[in-house]
Design an enzyme around this catalytic site. Structure first.
Site, mmCIF file in Angstrom:
data_model
loop_
_atom_site.group_PDB
_atom_site.id
_atom_site.type_symbol
_atom_site.label_atom_id
_atom_site.label_comp_id
_atom_site.label_asym_id
_atom_site.label_seq_id
_atom_site.Cartn_x
_atom_site.Cartn_y
_atom_site.Cartn_z
ATOM 1 N N ASP A 104 58.551 3.443 -26.082
ATOM 2 C CA ASP A 104 57.256 3.054 -25.515
ATOM 3 C C ASP A 104 56.135 3.324 -26.522
ATOM 4 O OD1 ASP A 104 55.122 2.478 -23.870
ATOM 5 O OD2 ASP A 104 55.682 3.881 -22.290
ATOM 6 N N HIS B 222 57.567 -7.512 -19.071
ATOM 7 C CA HIS B 222 56.416 -6.600 -19.181
ATOM 8 C C HIS B 222 55.667 -6.844 -20.497
ATOM 9 C CE1 HIS B 222 54.075 -2.932 -18.698
ATOM 10 N NE2 HIS B 222 54.473 -2.500 -19.881
HETATM 11 C C1 HEM Z 1 54.663 -2.502 -23.859
HETATM 12 C C2 HEM Z 1 56.486 0.795 -20.798
HETATM 13 C C3 HEM Z 1 52.547 0.372 -17.978
HETATM 14 C C4 HEM Z 1 50.499 -2.372 -21.399
HETATM 15 C C5 HEM Z 1 55.517 -1.623 -23.242
HETATM 16 C C6 HEM Z 1 56.862 -1.315 -23.688
HETATM 17 C C7 HEM Z 1 57.359 -0.384 -22.846
HETATM 18 C C8 HEM Z 1 56.350 -0.105 -21.845
HETATM 19 C C9 HEM Z 1 58.731 0.269 -22.917
HETATM 20 C C10 HEM Z 1 57.575 -1.968 -24.909
HETATM 21 C C11 HEM Z 1 57.365 -1.214 -26.173
HETATM 22 C C12 HEM Z 1 55.944 -1.180 -26.647
HETATM 23 O O1 HEM Z 1 55.444 -2.131 -27.255
HETATM 24 O O2 HEM Z 1 55.292 -0.170 -26.398
HETATM 25 C C13 HEM Z 1 55.574 0.967 -19.774
HETATM 26 C C14 HEM Z 1 55.791 1.810 -18.618
HETATM 27 C C15 HEM Z 1 54.669 1.683 -17.825
HETATM 28 C C16 HEM Z 1 53.767 0.760 -18.485
HETATM 29 C C17 HEM Z 1 57.024 2.666 -18.362
HETATM 30 C C18 HEM Z 1 54.369 2.323 -16.501
HETATM 31 C C19 HEM Z 1 55.216 2.345 -15.520
HETATM 32 C C20 HEM Z 1 51.650 -0.415 -18.655
HETATM 33 C C21 HEM Z 1 50.336 -0.759 -18.178
HETATM 34 C C22 HEM Z 1 49.750 -1.533 -19.149
HETATM 35 C C23 HEM Z 1 50.719 -1.683 -20.226
HETATM 36 C C24 HEM Z 1 49.730 -0.295 -16.853
HETATM 37 C C25 HEM Z 1 48.371 -2.152 -19.218
HETATM 38 C C26 HEM Z 1 47.421 -1.999 -18.311
HETATM 39 C C27 HEM Z 1 51.445 -2.622 -22.371
HETATM 40 C C28 HEM Z 1 51.188 -3.399 -23.575
HETATM 41 C C29 HEM Z 1 52.395 -3.465 -24.277
HETATM 42 C C30 HEM Z 1 53.368 -2.708 -23.485
HETATM 43 C C31 HEM Z 1 49.851 -3.986 -24.012
HETATM 44 C C32 HEM Z 1 52.653 -4.179 -25.611
HETATM 45 C C33 HEM Z 1 52.853 -5.658 -25.395
HETATM 46 C C34 HEM Z 1 53.106 -6.379 -26.717
HETATM 47 O O3 HEM Z 1 54.270 -6.419 -27.164
HETATM 48 O O4 HEM Z 1 52.139 -6.871 -27.301
HETATM 49 N N1 HEM Z 1 55.246 -0.877 -22.106
HETATM 50 N N2 HEM Z 1 54.349 0.356 -19.652
HETATM 51 N N3 HEM Z 1 51.854 -1.002 -19.883
HETATM 52 N N4 HEM Z 1 52.752 -2.215 -22.343
HETATM 53 FE FE1 HEM Z 1 53.573 -1.000 -20.976
#
Ligand code: HEM
Length: 317
Positions: free
Chosen positions: A156, A229
């Site tokens: 993440d 996501h």
């Molecule tokens: C990407 C987990 C909530 C925004 C990701 C990734 C994971 C992850 C594993 C892929 C790896 C990375 O690029 O970091 C989670 C979990 C969450 C959560 C476990 C809560 C349960 C959120 C929320 C937002 C968010 C609430 C925005 C309001 C993003 C963004 C990316 C991302 C902007 C990158 C997208 C890209 O590849 O450009 N998240 N996330 N996430 N997440 Fe989350």
């Protein structure tokens, strides 16, 4: 990453871009309605940089940092300034299946260090200074889990902006001259339903996240239908892609059956983070919400503005 205001006075941001650390504490407090409370809070936040320095110097490689975010309710009285252009309380996002709740919180302290004891020490001394001017609303201790994985098992933070794109996506610029160098902070505390998540195959989990579980490689975006996501959180318009900086931390206590992710996003434009929430909770197209939410419940939701360190220091009475 200093920016210059009107080309003359250097503005130092807070350490929004502090390195990923092994430990973090997210402390959300409310300011009590009592004469003098706001003065106490003002003194403490104006002196925060000094306090971080004092504790941090005892072990510099532990990289102690603390950013403070101020909520819309207390901003005018605390700072005596007009309100930053996009600062408002967290707007609830209600989708057909899941809701991003809005919960109270006047100040956020985001404490980071490679040593949990240094996070603890800073929180202890902060709360000593704040005394009965505040009440604690939520206190969450997060830890780095192996190679920066969340408790769902995925790495993440990978897509976070780097290089010149980092200040450009996290720090307010000339669009709001009085608040150059500040950053909008949105936090949500999520609890995961681990047993139902574990029933999915690795392939199903990977298609929900949009990356491979073992080696973190990106999967192709779905062209239509259910988006991952990763895809739902990719915000593009005529100006290109809009990024935010995330420093999510796992937290939990297995003995209580508690497994969580503390989400924190820093952004130059709050609308970008809000757009992400809209796409996750309402879905794109509406109805096709982020499947991560079928296994994760948002328990809190707060918005703050982390003004520049220069502005904070200037609040000293
Ligand atoms: C990407 C987990 C909530 C925004 C990701 C990734 C994971 C992850 C594993 C892929 C790896 C990375 O690029 O970091 C989670 C979990 C969450 C959560 C476990 C809560 C349960 C959120 C929320 C937002 C968010 C609430 C925005 C309001 C993003 C963004 C990316 C991302 C902007 C990158 C997208 C890209 O590849 O450009 N998240 N996330 N996430 N997440 Fe989350």
């Amino acid at each position: 990453s200093d920016q210059s205001f009107a080309g003359r006075v250097p503005i130092a941001p807070q350490q929004v871009d502090a390195p990923l650390t092994r430990s973090a504490i997210f402390l959300v407090v409310g300011v009590v309605d009592r004469p003098g409370a706001m003065d106490t809070v003002r003194d403490v936040v104006a002196g925060l940089e000094g306090l971080v320095k004092t504790i941090g110097f005892r072990d510099l490689p532990a990289q102690l940092s603390c950013t403070v975010g101020i909520g819309a309710r207390v901003w005018p009285e605390l700072t005596g300034l007009s309100t930053p252009a996009e600062l408002h309380p967290f707007k609830e996002v209600r989708g057909a299946a899941h809701t991003a709740v809005s919960t109270p919180g006047d100040l956020l302290f985001h404490i980071r260090s490679n040593r949990q004891d240094m996070c603890f020490e800073l929180e202890r001394l902060l709360l000593e200074g704040l005394g009965d001017a505040v009440t604690t609303i939520d206190e969450t201790s997060g830890f780095r889990y192996f190679d920066a994985r969340d408790l769902l098992g995925f790495v993440d933070g990978t897509a976070n902006p780097v290089g010149p794109n980092l200040p450009a996506s996290t720090l307010v610029g000339d669009e709001d001259p009085q608040f150059v160098g500040g950053s909008y902070v949105l936090v949500q505390k999520y609890l995961h339903q681990m047993s139902s998540w574990a029933k999915l195959s690795t392939e199903q989990q990977e298609s929900i996240i949009g990356r491979r579980k073992a080696d973190d490689l990106e999967l192709d975006d779905a062209v239509e239908g259910q988006k991952s996501h990763k895809t739902l959180n990719t915000i593009t318009d005529d100006a290109g892609e809009h990024d935010i900086l995330r420093d999510n931390m796992p937290f939990g206590s297995p003995g209580q059956g508690e497994f969580g992710t503390y989400f924190i996003g820093y952004a130059r434009h709050l609308w970008v983070t809000e757009k992400m929430l809209e796409r996750m909770f309402i879905g794109d197209p509406p109805g096709l919400h982020d499947r991560i939410l079928d296994f994760s419940e948002a328990k809190t939701g707060c918005v703050f503005f982390a003004p520049s360190a220069s502005l904070l220091a200037g609040l000293a009475g």
